[in-house]
Design an enzyme around this catalytic site. Structure first.
Site, PDB file in Angstrom:
ATOM      1  N   ILE A 180       0.833  -1.202   0.000  1.00  0.00           N
ATOM      2  CA  ILE A 180       0.000   0.000   0.000  1.00  0.00           C
ATOM      3  C   ILE A 180       0.873   1.259   0.000  1.00  0.00           C
ATOM      4  O   ILE A 180       0.543   2.260  -0.640  1.00  0.00           O
ATOM      5  CB  ILE A 180      -0.934  -0.037   1.236  1.00  0.00           C
ATOM      6  CG1 ILE A 180      -1.936  -1.199   1.094  1.00  0.00           C
ATOM      7  CG2 ILE A 180      -1.670   1.282   1.417  1.00  0.00           C
ATOM      8  CD1 ILE A 180      -2.687  -1.549   2.368  1.00  0.00           C
ATOM      9  N   ASP A 183      12.524   3.190   3.999  1.00  0.00           N
ATOM     10  CA  ASP A 183      12.265   1.751   4.045  1.00  0.00           C
ATOM     11  C   ASP A 183      13.591   1.029   4.262  1.00  0.00           C
ATOM     12  O   ASP A 183      14.669   1.618   4.095  1.00  0.00           O
ATOM     13  CB  ASP A 183      11.606   1.261   2.734  1.00  0.00           C
ATOM     14  CG  ASP A 183      10.717   0.034   2.960  1.00  0.00           C
ATOM     15  OD1 ASP A 183      11.205  -0.949   3.556  1.00  0.00           O
ATOM     16  OD2 ASP A 183       9.545   0.039   2.545  1.00  0.00           O
ATOM     17  N   ASP A 194      15.633   1.871   8.874  1.00  0.00           N
ATOM     18  CA  ASP A 194      14.888   0.884   9.665  1.00  0.00           C
ATOM     19  C   ASP A 194      14.226   1.672  10.795  1.00  0.00           C
ATOM     20  O   ASP A 194      14.931   2.256  11.640  1.00  0.00           O
ATOM     21  CB  ASP A 194      15.883  -0.158  10.205  1.00  0.00           C
ATOM     22  CG  ASP A 194      15.189  -1.231  11.047  1.00  0.00           C
ATOM     23  OD1 ASP A 194      14.081  -0.975  11.564  1.00  0.00           O
ATOM     24  OD2 ASP A 194      15.786  -2.316  11.209  1.00  0.00           O
ATOM     25  N   VAL A 195      12.916   1.691  10.819  1.00  0.00           N
ATOM     26  CA  VAL A 195      12.228   2.552  11.794  1.00  0.00           C
ATOM     27  C   VAL A 195      12.452   2.114  13.239  1.00  0.00           C
ATOM     28  O   VAL A 195      12.135   2.862  14.163  1.00  0.00           O
ATOM     29  CB  VAL A 195      10.704   2.660  11.504  1.00  0.00           C
ATOM     30  CG1 VAL A 195      10.443   3.273  10.136  1.00  0.00           C
ATOM     31  CG2 VAL A 195       9.992   1.317  11.655  1.00  0.00           C
ATOM     32  N   ASN A 237       3.466   4.255   7.853  1.00  0.00           N
ATOM     33  CA  ASN A 237       2.818   3.131   7.162  1.00  0.00           C
ATOM     34  C   ASN A 237       3.558   1.812   7.372  1.00  0.00           C
ATOM     35  O   ASN A 237       2.950   0.750   7.314  1.00  0.00           O
ATOM     36  CB  ASN A 237       2.746   3.480   5.661  1.00  0.00           C
ATOM     37  CG  ASN A 237       2.377   2.298   4.808  1.00  0.00           C
ATOM     38  OD1 ASN A 237       1.223   1.893   4.749  1.00  0.00           O
ATOM     39  ND2 ASN A 237       3.376   1.719   4.124  1.00  0.00           N
ATOM     40  N   TYR A 241       0.158  -8.093  16.383  1.00  0.00           N
ATOM     41  CA  TYR A 241      -0.131  -7.103  15.336  1.00  0.00           C
ATOM     42  C   TYR A 241      -1.345  -6.261  15.725  1.00  0.00           C
ATOM     43  O   TYR A 241      -1.321  -5.030  15.652  1.00  0.00           O
ATOM     44  CB  TYR A 241      -0.372  -7.844  14.020  1.00  0.00           C
ATOM     45  CG  TYR A 241      -0.825  -6.970  12.872  1.00  0.00           C
ATOM     46  CD1 TYR A 241       0.098  -6.255  12.119  1.00  0.00           C
ATOM     47  CD2 TYR A 241      -2.174  -6.865  12.545  1.00  0.00           C
ATOM     48  CE1 TYR A 241      -0.329  -5.452  11.058  1.00  0.00           C
ATOM     49  CE2 TYR A 241      -2.603  -6.072  11.496  1.00  0.00           C
ATOM     50  CZ  TYR A 241      -1.674  -5.369  10.751  1.00  0.00           C
ATOM     51  OH  TYR A 241      -2.085  -4.565   9.715  1.00  0.00           O
ATOM     52  N   LYS A 267      -1.774  -2.080  16.611  1.00  0.00           N
ATOM     53  CA  LYS A 267      -2.690  -1.171  15.907  1.00  0.00           C
ATOM     54  C   LYS A 267      -3.663  -0.533  16.892  1.00  0.00           C
ATOM     55  O   LYS A 267      -3.993   0.644  16.768  1.00  0.00           O
ATOM     56  CB  LYS A 267      -3.427  -1.919  14.790  1.00  0.00           C
ATOM     57  CG  LYS A 267      -2.488  -2.416  13.678  1.00  0.00           C
ATOM     58  CD  LYS A 267      -1.730  -1.268  13.029  1.00  0.00           C
ATOM     59  CE  LYS A 267      -0.873  -1.705  11.853  1.00  0.00           C
ATOM     60  NZ  LYS A 267      -0.165  -0.581  11.210  1.00  0.00           N
TER      61      LYS A 267
END
Ligand SMILES: NC(=O)c1ccc[n+]([C@@H]2O[C@H](COP(=O)([O-])OP(=O)(O)OC[C@H]3O[C@@H](n4cnc5c(N)ncnc54)[C@H](OP(=O)(O)O)[C@@H]3O)[C@@H](O)[C@H]2O)c1
Length: 255
Positions: free
Chosen positions: A19, A38, A61-62, A88, A153, A157
């Site tokens: 996405i 990314d 790398d976040v 994202n 996961y 969120k």
């Protein structure tokens, strides 16, 4: 808003595929300058070759604070400003709670939650200094209604949704705001591991395009489209639908 006139700059994490890549291409077509962050950059790099003025890849790398700091500094050096941040990037590891290690749970929080928080920490001072900015945090229906096999996961969120609502209150007297973005279910590498029937999965480019079309929105919750909005509303109101639609995950475990 016509981004080509204003030269607005978007920082988009997880932009190399799925996405995120769909958003990247749509934003560039609309005239935005997009910094794609990314861990891999082959697709962003190809787009950068044909759009050198409006696309940049930043290896980031976040989960690594130094990477995030360096990438944000580099965007400011290159383009002087950051108008919009889209958190994202995410990972999704299917596995039942008692089969997952604490390291796996830590990893999904490191990417999906703390990675986003670190980006916000670095970007917020720049948005304040330039007197404006929008931060979009990408969520998921799993964070609203839960999903067997996705405890980690879904929790990340749910956490990013509560975080966003609280931060939004903190920022309400400032020219910076934050939102929750809900994509539609899409056939990406991570979502494909869940085995949904193809008929339920949208094209990630299309979902990215829809979200890109709402990039200037400052609503608390932004849905990719009305199907996503109604689907999540109904799932909350009628929990038995979620029970029924996720039964196959438990059946597959018992085999
Ligand atoms: N697909 C869906 O149906 C769906 C539904 C609801 C919500 N969402 C949400 O929408 C967003 C995009 O999902 P998607 O399905 O498009 O995901 P995806 O195809 O798996 O792409 C995620 C991107 O994030 C990158 N990434 C992973 N870890 C990273 C890290 N530590 N630092 C920087 N980048 C990292 C990935 O790189 P590598 O692959 O190279 O590691 C990949 O390019 C996510 O927030 C997801 O939770 C998706």
């Amino acid at each position: 808003m016509d981004s080509s006139e204003t030269g607005r700059v978007v920082v988009l994490t997880g932009a190399n595929e799925g996405i995120g890549y769909g958003m990247l291409t749509a934003l560039v077509e609309s005239g935005y300058r997009v910094a794609g962050l990314d861990v891999r950059g082959d697709a962003i790099g190809s787009l950068q070759e044909s759009n050198p003025e409006t696309v940049r890849y930043y290896d980031c790398d976040v989960t690594v604070d130094d990477d995030v700091e360096r990438a944000v500094e580099a965007v400011i050096d290159d383009w002087d400003r950051i108008d919009i941040l889209v958190n994202n990037a995410a990972v999704l590891n299917f596995g039942f709670f008692d089969e997952q290690t604490s390291e796996e749970m830590d990893r999904v929080f490191a990417v999906n939650f703390f990675g986003a928080v670190q980006l916000i920490r670095e970007v917020l001072p720049h948005m304040r200094a330039q007197n404006g900015g929008i931060i979009h945090n990408v969520s998921s229906g799993a964070g609203r209604v839960g999903n067997p096999g996705l405890t980690g996961y879904a929790a990340t969120k749910g956490a990013i949704e509560s975080f966003t609502r609280s931060l939004r209150h903190e920022l309400r007297h400032e020219p910076v705001t934050c939102t929750i973005m809900h994509p539609r279910l899409a056939a990406t590498r991570s979502a494909n591991t869940l085995g949904y029937p193809a008929s339920q999965l949208s094209d990630p480019d299309d979902v990215g395009r829809k979200l890109a079309g709402k990039i200037e929105s400052t609503r608390t919750v932004i849905y990719a489209d009305w199907v996503t909005r109604i689907g999540l509303f109904v799932a909350r109101q009628v929990p038995s639908l979620v029970t029924r639609s996720t039964e196959r995950f438990l059946t597959s475990r018992e085999r």
